[in-house]
Design an enzyme around this catalytic site. Structure first.
Site, short mmCIF file in Angstrom:
data_model
loop_
_atom_site.label_atom_id
_atom_site.label_comp_id
_atom_site.label_asym_id
_atom_site.label_seq_id
_atom_site.Cartn_x
_atom_site.Cartn_y
_atom_site.Cartn_z
N THR A 189 -7.68 10.97 63.12
CA THR A 189 -6.97 9.96 63.88
C THR A 189 -6.28 10.57 65.10
OG1 THR A 189 -6.48 8.91 61.76
CG2 THR A 189 -5.22 8.14 63.65
N ARG A 217 -14.60 -0.67 55.30
CA ARG A 217 -13.33 -0.01 54.99
C ARG A 217 -12.45 0.12 56.23
NH1 ARG A 217 -10.51 4.89 56.83
NH2 ARG A 217 -9.19 5.60 55.10
N GLY A 240 -3.98 10.97 58.46
CA GLY A 240 -4.19 11.50 57.13
C GLY A 240 -5.06 10.59 56.30
#
Length: 324
Positions: A189, A217, A240
């Site tokens: 990310t 997802r 994370g």
């Protein structure tokens, strides 16, 4: 007539801005070649320069975080935009969010496939729609009704390295190994948080999700309060294992500890990243800044691509845990 004391003069004087960025946690030291490290550091520096230039010119924290994230989205070295990972079906599905701490307005998109810079579409959702979160084809249809959104063909997002990672994950899956839940595929990310010279805070986050993800997802990055949050006191962008960051409402929890618990930002962020998330079984990191210019970049992994410019105006870039 109001008397201008030293204290009121200091309060009236514009504050020095602060900018933090991240390019993902979970860096594996053994796979960080000198060539990759050099390229990553250069792109982190470019993102810092771009975002901080907005702040130095008196621009808003909101504009600064968007500008910094666009630079990271345009780099093939981070799991967002150009460097997004592939889904199980071999597609790129992108998520992003942005939040203005001064007003608590927010915008987010999930599962878009043709938007070059999802953070700009998230900004448009915030500024030009009555909604907060739009997904998939609907988000893209909205984006075509507003200006400033660059649409691209899916091939734009293809990089050989991300394709190789998908093939490795598929091979492990076929061999009965649980690659779809392996820690190494949950990171990448990008994000930014900023405090501008007017005391306003903002946060933004963008991602391609996780390698080999299935069934549409969506992780924490487009979820306000989980991957992104900003209010008048605190701004956070997370990176994370998204499932755990959603369950722990990480970004909002940190800011709530500051607001309700009167905890210093450093203590609040560290408690969530170092205690709450590992206790649930996840890992990752955050970048966070408060209204006083205090900031922190805690993570519980081997490293986190990161950069910051504090109130001294000096730019710093780091990757591994021992660099601070």
């Amino acid at each position: 007539m109001m008397l201008m004391t030293a204290a009121t003069a200091d309060a009236a004087r514009p504050a020095k801005p602060v900018l933090l960025i991240h390019g993902g946690a979970g860096v594996i030291r053994s796979t960080l070649t000198p060539q990759v490290e050099q390229a990553v550091r250069a792109d982190l520096a470019r993102a810092l320069d771009a975002g901080y230039a907005v702040l130095e010119a008196g621009g808003s924290a909101l504009d600064a975080v968007a500008r910094a994230v666009v630079v990271l989205e345009d780099s093939p070295h981070f799991n967002a935009g150009k460097g997004a990972v592939f889904t199980h079906e071999g597609r790129n599905e992108l998520d992003a969010s942005i939040m203005d701490g001064a007003t608590r307005r927010a915008g987010a998109v999930a599962g878009v496939r043709h938007v070059r810079n999802p953070v700009l579409l998230a900004r448009a959702v915030m500024d030009k729609s009555p909604h907060v979160l739009l997904i998939g084809e609907g988000a893209e249809a909205f984006g075509r009704t507003v200006g400033g959104i660059d649409f691209v063909e899916p091939a734009y997002f293809h990089t050989d390295e991300r394709w190789r990672q998908l093939q490795e994950a598929l091979q492990k899956e076929a061999a009965g190994q649980s690659s779809s839940l392996g820690r190494a595929i949950h990171y990448g990310t990008v994000g930014a948080v900023a405090l501008d010279s007017h005391g306003r805070l903002a946060a933004a986050t963008s991602t391609g999700g996780m390698t080999n993800k299935r069934w549409g997802r969506v992780g924490d990055s487009p979820i306000i309060g989980a991957g992104t949050y900003a209010d008048a006191r605190c701004a956070v962008s997370a990176t994370g294992w998204g499932e755990f960051f959603i369950r722990a409402t990480v970004a909002r929890d940190i800011c709530a500890r500051v607001e309700y618990g009167r905890q210093p930002l450093l203590k609040a962020a560290r408690a969530v990243v170092m205690d709450t998330i590992p206790a649930l079984g996840g890992d990752g990191g955050v970048i966070a800044v408060d209204a006083d210019g205090n900031f922190t970049l805690p993570f519980n992994t081997d490293g986190m691509y990161r950069g910051w410019v504090g109130r001294d105006g000096k730019a710093h870039v780091a990757i591994l845990a021992d660099e601070d």
